[in-house]
Design a protein around this motif. Structure first.
Motif, short mmCIF file in Angstrom:
data_model
loop_
_atom_site.label_atom_id
_atom_site.label_comp_id
_atom_site.label_asym_id
_atom_site.label_seq_id
_atom_site.Cartn_x
_atom_site.Cartn_y
_atom_site.Cartn_z
N GLU A 29 0.82 -1.21 0.00
CA GLU A 29 0.00 0.00 0.00
C GLU A 29 0.85 1.26 0.00
OE1 GLU A 29 -0.02 -2.43 2.10
OE2 GLU A 29 -2.02 -3.36 2.17
N ARG A 30 2.02 1.21 0.62
CA ARG A 30 2.92 2.36 0.68
C ARG A 30 4.35 1.85 0.87
NH1 ARG A 30 4.40 3.46 5.99
NH2 ARG A 30 3.15 2.44 7.59
N PRO A 31 5.34 2.69 0.61
CA PRO A 31 6.73 2.24 0.81
C PRO A 31 7.08 2.18 2.29
CG PRO A 31 6.70 4.52 0.07
CD PRO A 31 5.28 4.03 0.01
N SER A 32 8.13 1.45 2.60
CA SER A 32 8.63 1.41 3.97
C SER A 32 9.30 2.75 4.30
CB SER A 32 9.64 0.28 4.15
OG SER A 32 10.76 0.49 3.31
N GLN A 33 9.43 3.03 5.59
CA GLN A 33 10.04 4.30 6.04
C GLN A 33 10.99 4.04 7.20
OE1 GLN A 33 6.28 6.42 6.73
NE2 GLN A 33 6.71 7.67 4.93
N LEU A 34 11.89 3.09 7.01
CA LEU A 34 12.82 2.76 8.09
C LEU A 34 13.72 3.95 8.44
CD1 LEU A 34 13.97 -0.86 7.08
CD2 LEU A 34 12.21 -0.19 8.71
N THR A 62 15.16 -3.87 0.01
CA THR A 62 14.61 -2.60 -0.48
C THR A 62 15.06 -1.45 0.40
OG1 THR A 62 12.66 -3.83 -1.22
CG2 THR A 62 12.47 -1.43 -1.12
N GLU A 63 15.07 -1.65 1.71
CA GLU A 63 15.53 -0.63 2.64
C GLU A 63 16.19 -1.32 3.84
OE1 GLU A 63 12.53 2.03 4.17
OE2 GLU A 63 14.03 3.54 4.74
N ILE A 64 17.26 -0.71 4.34
CA ILE A 64 18.01 -1.30 5.44
C ILE A 64 18.17 -0.27 6.56
CG2 ILE A 64 20.26 -2.21 6.16
CD1 ILE A 64 20.61 -3.25 3.29
N LEU A 65 17.96 -0.72 7.78
CA LEU A 65 18.30 0.09 8.95
C LEU A 65 19.40 -0.65 9.70
CD1 LEU A 65 17.22 2.58 10.78
CD2 LEU A 65 16.33 0.76 12.22
N GLY A 82 15.89 -5.31 7.86
CA GLY A 82 15.91 -5.31 6.40
C GLY A 82 14.52 -5.52 5.86
N TYR A 83 14.03 -4.56 5.06
CA TYR A 83 12.69 -4.67 4.47
C TYR A 83 12.82 -5.07 3.00
CZ TYR A 83 8.25 -3.37 2.37
OH TYR A 83 7.07 -3.40 1.66
N PHE A 84 12.03 -6.07 2.61
CA PHE A 84 12.03 -6.57 1.24
C PHE A 84 10.64 -6.35 0.66
CE2 PHE A 84 16.11 -8.87 1.08
CZ PHE A 84 16.47 -8.76 2.41
N GLN A 205 5.28 2.02 12.77
CA GLN A 205 4.96 3.17 11.91
C GLN A 205 5.72 3.11 10.59
OE1 GLN A 205 2.83 5.77 12.23
NE2 GLN A 205 2.00 4.89 14.10
N SER A 206 6.87 2.46 10.59
CA SER A 206 7.74 2.50 9.41
C SER A 206 7.40 1.45 8.37
CB SER A 206 9.20 2.31 9.84
OG SER A 206 9.44 0.95 10.22
#
Length: 212
Positions: A29-34, A62-65, A82-84, A205-206
């Protein structure tokens, strides 16, 4: 010969379906926001670790914290999230138990243990890892739209399930690391649980999905 043609006719639709599912991407629905997760979370103050291009290329997330958070007493927790966005094609979560030995770490113990934070209790992997004179306790698990998963096999099964249901196949790996430094594994776990208790609202939230 007739049997061959019957089997072939039966296999064609399954092969076509597998091909379609492999390349079909259902967008979250929306991108991650890490990156929006704050460095200051309650008593915990964080610092980012740089991620090399080579490491990012291997992880394919896709995004890494990647951070270290420390409380006022100096107790620190290493955090990797790690978000995929889509696990099906070209980017799948790398399990620490497979990656760490390549970095020189030795896994001396691994257990599935109950892990409590907030109002939740999940089953996680607790690993004792050593390299040279250093020993850490590492806690990790996977989180998808189906909930929390401990096993790499369960993660694969969940990927197939969500693909068949035409749901987004995004997922996240959450990994916490505490230096043992004379502590018992249970004491390291309590530190990780205390940190996760504070970290959970920002992590929720992220992410594009809210099953945490």
């Amino acid at each position: 010969m007739k049997k061959f043609w019957i089997i072939l006719v039966l296999l064609i639709p399954f092969g076509a379906m597998a091909t379609v599912l492999r390349y079909l991407v259902v967008e979250p629905e929306r991108p991650s926001q890490l990156a929006a997760i704050p460095l200051q979370i309650g008593e915990w103050e964080g610092a980012d670790f740089p991620i090399s291009e080579a490491t990012a290329a291997v992880l394919q997330a896709t995004e890494i914290l990647l951070r270290s958070y420390a409380d006022s007493s100096g107790t620190s927790v290493g955090v990797y999230v790690g978000y995929f966005r889509d696990q099906k094609y070209g980017s799948q979560i790398h399990s620490p138990r497979h990656c760490l030995p390549g970095g020189g770490w030795v896994l001396t113990d691994i257990q599935h243990v109950p892990f409590r934070f907030g109002e939740k209790q999940v089953e996680v992997n607790r690993m004792t890892i050593t390299r040279r004179a250093r020993t850490d306790q590492m806690f990790y698990w996977f989180h998808t739209r189906s909930g929390d998963l401990t096993s790499e096999y369960a993660l694969k099964f969940d990927l197939v399930r969500n693909s068949l249901l035409l749901s987004p196949t995004d997922a996240v790996i959450i990994r916490l690391t505490v230096g043992q430094q004379g502590r018992t594994p249970e004491e390291c776990q309590r530190i990780s649980e205390r940190f996760m208790d504070a970290f959970l609202p920002a992590l929720r939230q992220s992410l594009p999905f809210r099953s945490l």
